[in-house]
Design a protein around this motif. Sequence first.
Motif, short mmCIF file in Angstrom:
data_model
loop_
_atom_site.label_atom_id
_atom_site.label_comp_id
_atom_site.label_asym_id
_atom_site.label_seq_id
_atom_site.Cartn_x
_atom_site.Cartn_y
_atom_site.Cartn_z
N MET A 1 20.49 39.99 37.96
CA MET A 1 21.63 40.76 38.20
C MET A 1 22.98 39.71 38.39
N GLY A 2 24.12 40.06 38.05
CA GLY A 2 25.18 39.12 38.08
C GLY A 2 25.64 38.91 39.55
N ARG A 3 26.88 38.19 39.43
CA ARG A 3 27.40 37.94 41.02
C ARG A 3 28.83 38.54 41.02
N ALA A 4 29.17 38.77 42.09
CA ALA A 4 30.56 39.51 42.29
C ALA A 4 31.34 38.61 43.25
N ALA A 5 32.49 38.18 42.87
CA ALA A 5 33.60 37.45 43.77
C ALA A 5 34.87 38.67 44.03
N VAL A 6 34.70 39.36 45.23
CA VAL A 6 35.45 40.30 45.49
C VAL A 6 36.93 39.77 46.27
N PHE A 7 38.09 39.96 46.05
CA PHE A 7 39.20 39.04 46.67
C PHE A 7 40.10 40.36 47.16
N ASP A 8 40.60 39.97 48.55
CA ASP A 8 41.69 40.73 48.92
C ASP A 8 42.94 40.04 48.30
N VAL A 9 44.09 40.82 48.32
CA VAL A 9 45.23 40.08 47.47
C VAL A 9 46.41 39.59 48.36
N ASP A 10 46.91 40.58 49.31
CA ASP A 10 48.10 40.19 50.12
C ASP A 10 47.54 39.04 51.19
N GLY A 11 48.10 37.95 51.28
CA GLY A 11 47.89 36.95 52.27
C GLY A 11 46.51 36.14 51.83
N THR A 12 45.83 36.66 50.72
CA THR A 12 44.74 35.84 50.49
C THR A 12 44.99 35.16 49.00
N LEU A 13 45.82 35.83 48.18
CA LEU A 13 45.95 35.18 46.90
C LEU A 13 47.77 35.05 46.68
N VAL A 14 48.26 36.08 47.35
CA VAL A 14 49.64 36.20 47.17
C VAL A 14 50.28 35.84 48.65
#
Length: 218
Positions: free
Chosen positions: A1-14
């Motif tokens: 099975m693969g791996r998932a990196a799940v990201f919030d966006v506001d305040g986390t990436l932007v």
Amino acid sequence: MGRAAVFDVDGTLVDTNHLHVATWWEAFRQAGHTVPMHAVHRAVGLGSTDLIAHLLGEDRDRSRDEELSAAHKALYGQYFDRLPALPDAGRLLRRLHRDGWTVVLATSAGGAELSALRRAIDADDAIADTASADDVSEGKPAPEPVEHALVLAGVSAEHAVFVGDTVWDMRAGSRAGVRCVGVLCGGIPRTDLEEAGATAIYADPADLLASLARSPLA
């Protein structure tokens, strides 16, 4: 099975949390409500209806929720052409993609707002999919946004990591059974993120990228 990196966006990436604070504060002010900015800041990360309920209470005039949300959307929309990505946000996503992670965004944003955020990150080549506000019936802190992201990635919770900047993110990820990583660039204190379920905490995407080999995303 693969791996998932799940990201919030506001305040986390932007770097948008304080833009949301100012524009929600103004939307409330225009509607005749006095809401302290620090309280708005703590509510950022909730979907619009939940944020309004959190700040005005369940006994508010709910018929005005749509008007408040529309006012915030119009005010915030003025910044769509210049939303600033946080340091190394795009580089982090591309590195994870190269390392074999399936990168999925899980955000309360949707429509034109989500498009503006993705333009700011400028890493569409690394993003496999997005679980947005348009895809779920309940937003964070409910687990549904993270669970939907896992479905999109085709992985189970034990093969995923969720990165976010608010207590709502940490609670959503924890309820979904996913290991949670916090970042401090949204302005929420370390202890609050830890108490909400963060197992590791970094300053921002650049810090996480520099520490990748020793992180839950190694």
